[in-house]
Structure formats: C-alpha cells, structure tokens
Design an enzyme around this catalytic site. Structure first.
Site, mmCIF file in Angstrom:
data_model
loop_
_atom_site.group_PDB
_atom_site.id
_atom_site.type_symbol
_atom_site.label_atom_id
_atom_site.label_comp_id
_atom_site.label_asym_id
_atom_site.label_seq_id
_atom_site.Cartn_x
_atom_site.Cartn_y
_atom_site.Cartn_z
ATOM 1 N NE ARG A 118 3.040 3.580 4.901
ATOM 2 C CZ ARG A 118 2.267 2.503 4.871
ATOM 3 N NH1 ARG A 118 2.262 1.679 5.906
ATOM 4 N NH2 ARG A 118 1.510 2.231 3.833
ATOM 5 N NE ARG A 140 -0.569 -5.106 -0.822
ATOM 6 C CZ ARG A 140 -0.687 -4.086 0.012
ATOM 7 N NH1 ARG A 140 -1.486 -3.098 -0.247
ATOM 8 N NH2 ARG A 140 0.008 -4.041 1.105
ATOM 9 N NE ARG A 182 -1.673 3.181 0.853
ATOM 10 C CZ ARG A 182 -1.490 3.655 2.088
ATOM 11 N NH1 ARG A 182 -1.253 4.939 2.277
ATOM 12 N NH2 ARG A 182 -1.544 2.847 3.122
HETATM 13 P P1 AP5 Z 1 1.400 -1.584 2.960
HETATM 14 O O1 AP5 Z 1 2.489 -1.028 3.774
HETATM 15 O O2 AP5 Z 1 1.031 -3.003 3.110
HETATM 16 O O3 AP5 Z 1 0.148 -0.639 3.136
HETATM 17 P P2 AP5 Z 1 -1.427 -0.906 3.208
HETATM 18 O O4 AP5 Z 1 -1.906 -2.253 2.846
HETATM 19 O O5 AP5 Z 1 -1.999 0.230 2.447
HETATM 20 O O6 AP5 Z 1 -1.746 -0.872 4.707
HETATM 21 P P3 AP5 Z 1 -1.211 0.122 5.766
HETATM 22 O O7 AP5 Z 1 0.164 -0.285 6.193
HETATM 23 O O8 AP5 Z 1 -1.401 1.528 5.315
HETATM 24 O O9 AP5 Z 1 -2.259 -0.089 6.956
HETATM 25 P P4 AP5 Z 1 -2.370 -1.240 8.031
HETATM 26 O O10 AP5 Z 1 -3.563 -2.064 7.704
HETATM 27 O O11 AP5 Z 1 -1.078 -1.928 8.245
HETATM 28 O O12 AP5 Z 1 -2.758 -0.356 9.311
HETATM 29 P P5 AP5 Z 1 -1.894 0.050 10.597
HETATM 30 O O13 AP5 Z 1 -1.786 -1.105 11.524
HETATM 31 O O14 AP5 Z 1 -0.660 0.769 10.209
HETATM 32 O O15 AP5 Z 1 1.743 -1.375 1.395
HETATM 33 C C1 AP5 Z 1 2.242 -0.124 0.941
HETATM 34 C C2 AP5 Z 1 2.507 -0.172 -0.549
HETATM 35 O O16 AP5 Z 1 3.506 -1.173 -0.854
HETATM 36 C C3 AP5 Z 1 1.314 -0.562 -1.432
HETATM 37 O O17 AP5 Z 1 0.473 0.547 -1.697
HETATM 38 C C4 AP5 Z 1 2.053 -1.066 -2.700
HETATM 39 O O18 AP5 Z 1 2.556 0.005 -3.454
HETATM 40 C C5 AP5 Z 1 3.234 -1.811 -2.112
HETATM 41 N N1 AP5 Z 1 2.919 -3.240 -1.852
HETATM 42 C C6 AP5 Z 1 2.804 -3.844 -0.645
HETATM 43 N N2 AP5 Z 1 2.507 -5.138 -0.780
HETATM 44 C C7 AP5 Z 1 2.412 -5.388 -2.106
HETATM 45 C C8 AP5 Z 1 2.110 -6.549 -2.865
HETATM 46 N N3 AP5 Z 1 1.832 -7.726 -2.293
HETATM 47 N N4 AP5 Z 1 2.090 -6.438 -4.207
HETATM 48 C C9 AP5 Z 1 2.361 -5.265 -4.838
HETATM 49 N N5 AP5 Z 1 2.663 -4.106 -4.167
HETATM 50 C C10 AP5 Z 1 2.677 -4.177 -2.810
HETATM 51 O O19 AP5 Z 1 -2.923 1.097 11.277
HETATM 52 C C11 AP5 Z 1 -3.158 2.364 10.687
HETATM 53 C C12 AP5 Z 1 -3.231 3.456 11.776
HETATM 54 O O20 AP5 Z 1 -4.403 3.260 12.582
HETATM 55 C C13 AP5 Z 1 -2.068 3.464 12.758
HETATM 56 O O21 AP5 Z 1 -1.794 4.786 13.122
HETATM 57 C C14 AP5 Z 1 -2.585 2.655 13.975
HETATM 58 O O22 AP5 Z 1 -1.993 3.078 15.178
HETATM 59 C C15 AP5 Z 1 -4.077 2.997 13.942
HETATM 60 N N6 AP5 Z 1 -4.961 1.891 14.329
HETATM 61 C C16 AP5 Z 1 -4.805 0.565 14.048
HETATM 62 N N7 AP5 Z 1 -5.859 -0.139 14.525
HETATM 63 C C17 AP5 Z 1 -6.699 0.769 15.111
HETATM 64 C C18 AP5 Z 1 -7.969 0.666 15.775
HETATM 65 N N8 AP5 Z 1 -8.588 -0.515 15.921
HETATM 66 N N9 AP5 Z 1 -8.551 1.805 16.212
HETATM 67 C C19 AP5 Z 1 -7.951 3.012 16.052
HETATM 68 N N10 AP5 Z 1 -6.740 3.181 15.440
HETATM 69 C C20 AP5 Z 1 -6.128 2.071 14.968
HETATM 70 MG MG MG Z 2 0.831 -1.813 7.372
#
Ligand code: AP5
Ligand code: MG
Length: 214
Positions: free
Chosen positions: A158, A90, A169
């Site tokens: 979370r 990322r 973020r």
């Molecule tokens: P991470 O867990 O990867 O979080 P993120 O990238 O911020 O992404 P999210 O998990 O919040 O969202 P998502 O895209 O997966 O969406 P989701 O499917 O859940 O990382 C967390 C932390 O870890 C980082 O901030 C960092 O600190 C660390 N980290 C991780 N990787 C790292 C790296 N490579 N290097 C360094 N640090 C790192 O969907 C969200 C919600 O919306 C859900 O409720 C879902 O049901 C809903 N939803 C999904 N799609 C739709 C749709 N089309 N319409 C309506 N609702 C929807």
């Molecule tokens: Mg995720």
C-alpha cells in the site's frame, strides 16, 4: 443478544481487516472497509479520486461529508444484513453523525496492540486489491511469492505503508480514533481483545468473547 452490526476498532496494522474478513467469511457478515472503499475511489482518474489519493498518501483523514454519506447509503442498501464495519467511524464527529441518524452498533471490538507490533506488521504487509485478502511476509505468507492464494492476482504494497506515513497514521489514530473507545464505552458495548498475540489466537478470542463459541 443478536449481533447485526459490529464495529472493529484499532490502530493501523492492529489486524482490523484480517479479523473482519474472518468474521465475514465464517459468520456471514458483509465486510465494509472504509480504507478499501476509499482506495478504490482513489485509483480512479477523477478529481475526487486524485484528492482522496493525496489525503491517504499523507496519512490524513478524508472529510466527514464524503465518508458519512457513503456509509449511510451503504447501511440503507444493506438493511437486514449483518455488517462488520472496519475503519468507519474513526472519529467522534463520525460516531456522533451515526448516532444522530439512529445507527447503533450491537458490539464494538477493540484490537489493542503496541506501536512496535504495528510497525512490524505494516512493514511486511502485502495486499490483494480485488479479493480483499491481506498477507504478511512472515506471519501469513501467500503460498506462491507475491500472488494472492484466492484470486491469483499480484500482491501490492500500500502507498501509505511507508514508515513515515505509518507514524503519521498512528498519531492521527491516537488523537482522532481512540476517543471512540470512551464514546462507545459509555454505551457498554466495547469488547477488548489483546491483538499483540498471533492471528489465530486473536481469532479464537473473538469467537469466544464476541460470538460466545465454547
Ligand atoms: P485503513 O485502510 O482503514 O487503514 P488503517 O486503519 O490504518 O488500518 P490498516 O488497514 O493499515 O490495518 P488493519 O488494522 O486493517 O490491519 P491488517 O489486518 O491489514 O484506512 C486507510 C486510510 O483511509 C486512512 O489513513 C484515511 O486516510 C482513510 N480513511 C479510512 N477510513 C476513514 C474514515 N472513516 N474517515 C476518514 N478517512 C478515512 O493487518 C496488518 C498486517 O499485519 C497484515 O500484513 C496482516 O497479515 C498482519 N497481521 C494481522 N494480524 C496479525 C497478528 N495477530 N499477528 C501478526 N501479524 C498480523
Ligand atoms: Mg485494514
């Protein structure tokens, strides 16, 4: 073209975890979520666990040395399996590290979505730690309030889903992760999907554009 290694990219809340899980379940991929792996380590009462927990809670990125090693090991252990990477790499330095280690993605899925939409999605997200399922109070409610349909475990919110951390973020995403689109774009493997649409439509588009389902 065979698709053994896929990266799913997008802003926090863009649906990476949701769609990666569909890909894993329906096309036999191993889902490697950096966030899930780090949150598991963060829940352990160790020095490294506490340090990761505070970085995640602040919406910052953990150091490359930690995550690079973790993923390179996983890739070695999973050799021969199809993998979908969610959350790693990322930032450019992580993508360059992988390229230097001869690791190539056969396809990169970019979920394009606005800040307004991700704010709504994250504010209603419910997560199941053990099963890895993700729900939403409006868009994907569990059958029983607060309980995972698959594992029966209690759903949680979370730590880093507080509005001020989400903003942080998102700004880290714009600065650190968006440049990966240009990096992988030069290798012409990026498939952009409009993720502003409903979950089912996004999934149908992924099946059509990535897996060439008729
Ligand atoms: P991470 O867990 O990867 O979080 P993120 O990238 O911020 O992404 P999210 O998990 O919040 O969202 P998502 O895209 O997966 O969406 P989701 O499917 O859940 O990382 C967390 C932390 O870890 C980082 O901030 C960092 O600190 C660390 N980290 C991780 N990787 C790292 C790296 N490579 N290097 C360094 N640090 C790192 O969907 C969200 C919600 O919306 C859900 O409720 C879902 O049901 C809903 N939803 C999904 N799609 C739709 C749709 N089309 N319409 C309506 N609702 C929807
Ligand atoms: Mg995720």
């Amino acid at each position: 073209m065979s698709l053994n290694t896929i990266l799913i990219l997008g802003a926090p809340g863009s649906g990476k975890g949701t769609q990666a899980k569909f890909i894993a379940d329906q096309y036999g991929y191993k889902h490697l979520s950096s966030g899930d792996i780090l949150r598991k380590t963060a829940s352990e009462d160790t020095e490294i666990g506490r340090s990761i927990a505070s970085i995640i809670a602040a919406g910052e990125l953990v150091p490359d040395e930690l995550i690079n090693k973790m993923f390179l090991n996983s890739f070695k252990n999973l050799e021969g399996e199809k993998i979908i990477c969610d959350g790693y790499p990322r930032k450019l330095s992580q993508a360059e590290f992988l390229a230097d280690n001869s690791f190539v993605f056969d396809a990169v899925i970019y979920l394009n979505v606005s800040l307004e939409e991700v704010t709504d999605r994250i504010s209603g997200r419910l997560t199941a730690k053990l099963s890895g399922e993700t729900y939403h109070v409006k868009h994907r409610p569990p059958k029983v309030d607060g309980v995972c349909d698959v594992s029966g475990e209690k759903l949680i919110i979370r730590e880093d889903d507080k509005p001020e951390t989400v903003k942080k973020r998102y700004s880290v995403y714009l600065k650190e992760t968006q440049p990966l689109l240009e990096f992988y774009g030069k290798k012409s493997v990026v498939i952009e999907i409009d993720s502003e649409q409903s979950m089912d439509i996004v999934w149908k588009e992924i099946e059509k554009e990535v897996f060439k389902k008729k």
